[in-house]
Design a protein around this motif. Structure first.
Motif, PDB file in Angstrom:
ATOM      1  N   ASN A 132       0.827  -1.208   0.000  1.00 54.35           N
ATOM      2  CA  ASN A 132       0.000   0.000   0.000  1.00 54.35           C
ATOM      3  C   ASN A 132       0.865   1.263   0.000  1.00 54.35           C
ATOM      4  O   ASN A 132       0.540   2.237  -0.688  1.00 54.35           O
ATOM      5  N   GLU A 133       1.954   1.262   0.756  1.00 58.42           N
ATOM      6  CA  GLU A 133       2.848   2.419   0.790  1.00 58.42           C
ATOM      7  C   GLU A 133       3.495   2.654  -0.565  1.00 58.42           C
ATOM      8  O   GLU A 133       3.602   3.785  -1.029  1.00 58.42           O
ATOM      9  N   VAL A 134       3.934   1.569  -1.209  1.00 55.93           N
ATOM     10  CA  VAL A 134       4.575   1.703  -2.521  1.00 55.93           C
ATOM     11  C   VAL A 134       3.568   2.222  -3.543  1.00 55.93           C
ATOM     12  O   VAL A 134       3.880   3.117  -4.338  1.00 55.93           O
ATOM     13  N   LYS A 136       0.890   4.020  -2.935  1.00 59.28           N
ATOM     14  CA  LYS A 136       0.590   5.406  -2.583  1.00 59.28           C
ATOM     15  C   LYS A 136       1.686   6.342  -3.109  1.00 59.28           C
ATOM     16  O   LYS A 136       1.408   7.397  -3.658  1.00 59.28           O
ATOM     17  N   ARG A 137       2.932   5.919  -2.969  1.00 61.02           N
ATOM     18  CA  ARG A 137       4.041   6.729  -3.468  1.00 61.02           C
ATOM     19  C   ARG A 137       4.006   6.835  -4.993  1.00 61.02           C
ATOM     20  O   ARG A 137       4.246   7.893  -5.560  1.00 61.02           O
ATOM     21  N   ARG A 138       3.690   5.725  -5.666  1.00 64.44           N
ATOM     22  CA  ARG A 138       3.603   5.748  -7.130  1.00 64.44           C
ATOM     23  C   ARG A 138       2.493   6.686  -7.605  1.00 64.44           C
ATOM     24  O   ARG A 138       2.660   7.407  -8.580  1.00 64.44           O
ATOM     25  N   GLU A 139       1.349   6.644  -6.918  1.00 63.97           N
ATOM     26  CA  GLU A 139       0.247   7.527  -7.293  1.00 63.97           C
ATOM     27  C   GLU A 139       0.640   8.987  -7.125  1.00 63.97           C
ATOM     28  O   GLU A 139       0.334   9.829  -7.976  1.00 63.97           O
ATOM     29  N   LEU A 140       1.345   9.300  -6.028  1.00 57.15           N
ATOM     30  CA  LEU A 140       1.791  10.674  -5.824  1.00 57.15           C
ATOM     31  C   LEU A 140       2.801  11.083  -6.885  1.00 57.15           C
ATOM     32  O   LEU A 140       2.769  12.209  -7.383  1.00 57.15           O
ATOM     33  N   ASP A 141       3.696  10.175  -7.251  1.00 58.32           N
ATOM     34  CA  ASP A 141       4.667  10.471  -8.311  1.00 58.32           C
ATOM     35  C   ASP A 141       3.959  10.711  -9.639  1.00 58.32           C
ATOM     36  O   ASP A 141       4.300  11.628 -10.379  1.00 58.32           O
ATOM     37  N   ASN A 142       2.961   9.886  -9.946  1.00 57.52           N
ATOM     38  CA  ASN A 142       2.210  10.048 -11.200  1.00 57.52           C
ATOM     39  C   ASN A 142       1.459  11.371 -11.224  1.00 57.52           C
ATOM     40  O   ASN A 142       1.413  12.054 -12.252  1.00 57.52           O
ATOM     41  N   LEU A 143       0.848  11.759 -10.099  1.00 51.88           N
ATOM     42  CA  LEU A 143       0.155  13.045 -10.033  1.00 51.88           C
ATOM     43  C   LEU A 143       1.132  14.194 -10.234  1.00 51.88           C
ATOM     44  O   LEU A 143       0.827  15.174 -10.906  1.00 51.88           O
ATOM     45  N   TYR A 144       2.295  14.070  -9.670  1.00 51.18           N
ATOM     46  CA  TYR A 144       3.299  15.118  -9.814  1.00 51.18           C
ATOM     47  C   TYR A 144       3.692  15.285 -11.282  1.00 51.18           C
ATOM     48  O   TYR A 144       3.791  16.392 -11.776  1.00 51.18           O
ATOM     49  N   TYR A 145       3.907  14.170 -11.961  1.00 56.01           N
ATOM     50  CA  TYR A 145       4.291  14.240 -13.367  1.00 56.01           C
ATOM     51  C   TYR A 145       3.137  14.752 -14.230  1.00 56.01           C
ATOM     52  O   TYR A 145       3.357  15.483 -15.186  1.00 56.01           O
TER      53      TYR A 145
END
Length: 156
Positions: A132-134, A136-145
């Motif tokens: 879940n943490e990984v 969540k981090r991927r989703e935040l990275d995708n939103l940033y991009y």
């Protein structure tokens, strides 16, 4: 300095101590950590009584399982980082392997099986939290991009 092996036993009725020099003893080995000045230095203690060995190992394992459960609760409450979850997961895996490799000959089958199941449940929970943490981090990275792409104009 010559190393010798000794066998000590205390008679419960009379209170006498039996003291024998021994060649080799088979049992559960521990190495004490305390070094006291002006005392006999003990490098290794061997417990030959199987029930005492089992009780000591059970207590040791129960303490470590309680520690892992407390860490799991802390992760739930505080939302620990990915590194903290990985560290706890590694400790749980290490305990599982230690039980399988070192303690299986001292523990009874029922306690051994039950303990491995408890540890496996803890490991599974930690893996779910790590997943879940990984994500969540991927989703935040995708939103940033995606946000960066919106601000870019047409390139001519």
């Amino acid at each position: 300095m010559d190393k010798k092996n000794y066998f000590l036993e205390k008679n419960s009725k009379s209170g006498e101590m039996l003291y024998l020099e021994y060649d080799k003893i088979d049992g559960y080995n521990i190495t004490p950590k305390a070094n006291i000045e002006d005392a006999i230095r003990v490098n290794k203690i061997v417990f030959v009584n199987p029930t005492l060995s089992e009780k000591l190992i059970r207590k040791k394992i129960d303490i470590k399982i309680r520690y892992l459960l407390n860490k799991l609760t802390e992760i739930d409450e505080s939302g620990d980082s990915e590194a903290g979850i990985q560290d706890t997961l590694m400790k749980a895996e290490k305990l599982r392997m230690m039980i399988i490799n070192n303690y299986v000959k001292y523990l009874g089958n029922t306690y051994y099986g039950l303990t491995l199941k408890k540890i496996q449940v803890i490991i599974n929970q930690l893996k779910i939290k790590l997943y879940n943490e990984v994500n969540k981090r991927r989703e935040l990275d995708n939103l940033y991009y995606l946000e960066d792409d919106e601000y870019k104009g047409r390139g001519r």
